[in-house]
Design an enzyme around this catalytic site. Structure first.
Site, PDB file in Angstrom:
ATOM      1  CB  SER A  32      -8.600   2.376 -13.767  1.00 51.84           C
ATOM      2  OG  SER A  32      -7.685   2.019 -14.777  1.00 51.84           O
ATOM      3  CB  CYS A  69      -0.425   4.730 -11.476  1.00 54.18           C
ATOM      4  SG  CYS A  69      -0.790   6.203 -10.503  1.00 54.18           S
ATOM      5  NE  ARG A 108     -12.086   9.301  -3.080  1.00 55.95           N
ATOM      6  CZ  ARG A 108     -11.500  10.301  -2.419  1.00 55.95           C
ATOM      7  NH1 ARG A 108     -11.643  11.544  -2.811  1.00 55.95           N
ATOM      8  NH2 ARG A 108     -10.748  10.054  -1.372  1.00 55.95           N
ATOM      9  N   GLY A 109     -13.110   4.943  -3.474  1.00 56.22           N
ATOM     10  CA  GLY A 109     -13.545   4.293  -2.248  1.00 56.22           C
ATOM     11  C   GLY A 109     -12.965   2.902  -2.133  1.00 56.22           C
ATOM     12  CG  ASN A 110     -13.784   0.710   1.481  1.00 56.85           C
ATOM     13  OD1 ASN A 110     -14.846   0.442   0.938  1.00 56.85           O
ATOM     14  ND2 ASN A 110     -13.703   1.068   2.757  1.00 56.85           N
ATOM     15  CB  VAL A 111     -13.113  -3.795  -1.812  1.00 56.77           C
ATOM     16  CG1 VAL A 111     -13.986  -4.945  -2.286  1.00 56.77           C
ATOM     17  CG2 VAL A 111     -11.760  -3.826  -2.512  1.00 56.77           C
ATOM     18  NE  ARG A 121      -3.880   3.239   1.758  1.00 55.40           N
ATOM     19  CZ  ARG A 121      -4.744   2.976   0.779  1.00 55.40           C
ATOM     20  NH1 ARG A 121      -4.346   2.304  -0.290  1.00 55.40           N
ATOM     21  NH2 ARG A 121      -6.003   3.369   0.865  1.00 55.40           N
ATOM     22  NE  ARG A 141      -5.073  -0.826 -15.921  1.00 50.28           N
ATOM     23  CZ  ARG A 141      -5.973  -1.762 -15.645  1.00 50.28           C
ATOM     24  NH1 ARG A 141      -6.384  -2.588 -16.585  1.00 50.28           N
ATOM     25  NH2 ARG A 141      -6.479  -1.870 -14.423  1.00 50.28           N
ATOM     26  NE  ARG A 142      -9.412  -1.947 -13.381  1.00 48.06           N
ATOM     27  CZ  ARG A 142      -9.218  -1.874 -12.068  1.00 48.06           C
ATOM     28  NH1 ARG A 142      -9.738  -0.876 -11.375  1.00 48.06           N
ATOM     29  NH2 ARG A 142      -8.505  -2.796 -11.449  1.00 48.06           N
ATOM     30  CB  THR A 186     -17.055   2.268  -0.760  1.00 46.72           C
ATOM     31  OG1 THR A 186     -16.839   2.487   0.639  1.00 46.72           O
ATOM     32  CG2 THR A 186     -17.766   3.484  -1.345  1.00 46.72           C
ATOM     33  NE  ARG A 187     -12.854   1.765  -5.609  1.00 49.47           N
ATOM     34  CZ  ARG A 187     -11.940   2.222  -6.470  1.00 49.47           C
ATOM     35  NH1 ARG A 187     -11.909   1.742  -7.698  1.00 49.47           N
ATOM     36  NH2 ARG A 187     -11.073   3.139  -6.116  1.00 49.47           N
ATOM     37  CB  SER A 196      -7.584   0.247   3.379  1.00 52.23           C
ATOM     38  OG  SER A 196      -6.559  -0.504   2.759  1.00 52.23           O
ATOM     39  CE  LYS A 208      -3.908  -1.423  -8.672  1.00 54.04           C
ATOM     40  NZ  LYS A 208      -5.171  -1.758  -9.368  1.00 54.04           N
ATOM     41  CG  ASP A 209      -1.009   1.660  -5.480  1.00 53.44           C
ATOM     42  OD1 ASP A 209      -1.648   1.608  -6.550  1.00 53.44           O
ATOM     43  OD2 ASP A 209      -1.519   1.420  -4.364  1.00 53.44           O
TER      44      ASP A 209
END
Length: 332
Positions: free
Chosen positions: A127, A240, A147-150, A8, A129-130, A152-153, A10, A81-82
């Site tokens: 998530s 997931c 959501r978003g990349n690292v 990908r 789960r979290r 962005t978060r 990213s 994990k995906d």
């Protein structure tokens, strides 16, 4: 011949794929090139105006697999994990390299830990789960979809929109961003997702030369742990997005190496859970460790089902909860 490694676009994905490429060059002297594959999920994240929810990880995986089967690339690299727990015809999981620390982390304002955040603090995570496990801690924080990349978060914390975000430590480690972490969460509080921190290196099943080359990257201990964790998820029939956490660790027992597996299933509000652990010997031959991991995962999942895990996953609360409501947070 140059191995074409599909990834990908990213920053995290290309960094992970770059690690695989460097390892192949170092171990085998094989020349490699990265081929960026744009997925619908990437386009959605790039153009989307909302941080609510997240595109299915299956979107990311399937695009790379399509490129692999079409002969556009020779290797595909995923965050393990995906991956779905069921096999895909024509594709083989050729290698699981040694994984990074699989734990979750907090990136919070003012260097705070999760427990130091005042009640009502806004914590972002995409998530379930979290969400479920943090809700179970009873801290009184407000969990918001993200959501978003690292960048962005973490940026939402730096901008003051959120008080903290929850991320996987492995991604930050690979990006050299561990200085942003304000707390590494103890698995006793929050178990990671099955397979978190590991990479999956796939190729076409009939490409025997590439299969043989990729085998040098495989780590039997990591593969055994991953088999155990993902078998729990598969037997429980949780994808997931399900609130399932699992972590397997290799330990030295009295009679040789052992695998210790912990797992939890929760309702989305964290109010009900089934939590179990078990251990099993791996044997002297590392070639047999993945099968031992699978057997351990099956046994533990069976115990969890007997304790009512399926009923928890079947409740309406297992898929939605108001504490994980959509955040009014937008990309500017």
């Amino acid at each position: 011949m140059t191995l074409r490694i599909g990834t990908r676009r990213s920053t995290l994905a290309t960094t992970q794929s770059g690690h695989v490429a460097a390892a192949l060059t170092e171990k085998l002297g094989v020349p490699t090139t990265l081929v960026e594959i744009t997925t619908d999920g990437d386009r959605s994240q790039a153009a989307g105006t909302s941080l609510v929810g997240a595109p299915s990880t299956g979107v990311f995986v399937s695009a790379l697999r399509d490129a692999l089967l079409a002969g556009e690339v020779d290797v595909a690299v995923h965050s393990l994990k995906d991956l779905p727990t069921y096999p895909t015809e024509g594709i083989t999981l050729a290698a699981i390299p040694p994984r990074e620390d699989p734990r979750d982390v907090i990136v919070a304002r003012d260097g705070l830990t999760l427990g130091e955040l005042p009640p009502g603090s806004k914590v972002g995570t995409g998530s379930p789960r979290r969400v479920a496990q943090i809700e179970a801690l009873g801290l009184g924080v407000e969990l918001l979809g993200l959501r978003g990349n690292v960048d962005t978060r973490i940026g939402r914390v730096r901008e003051g929109v959120l008080d903290a975000v929850v991320l996987a430590r492995a991604g930050l480690a690979r990006l050299g961003r561990l200085d942003d972490v304000t707390e590494v969460l103890d698995p006793l509080q929050v178990l990671p997702a099955p397979g978190q921190g590991a990479l999956a290196v796939e190729c076409r099943s009939d490409d025997t030369a590439t299969l043989a080359a990729l085998a040098v990257l495989d780590d039997p201990a990591t593969r055994a742990a991953i088999h155990a964790e993902r078998t729990v998820m598969a037997v429980l029939e949780g994808g997931c997005a399900a609130p399932i956490g699992a972590l397997a660790d290799l330990a030295e027992g009295d009679d040789g190496p052992e695998l210790w597996l912990r797992a939890v299933v929760l309702t989305a509000d964290g109010g009900l859970s089934v939590r179990r652990s078990a251990a099993a010997p791996l044997g002297a031959d590392p070639a047999g460790w993945p099968a031992a991991g699978t057997a351990l995962g099956e046994a533990l999942a069976a115990e969890m089902l007997a304790d009512g895990a399926a009923e928890l996953l079947a409740t309406p609360e297992s898929t939605s909860h108001p504490s994980a409501r959509s955040a009014e947070v937008h990309n500017a």
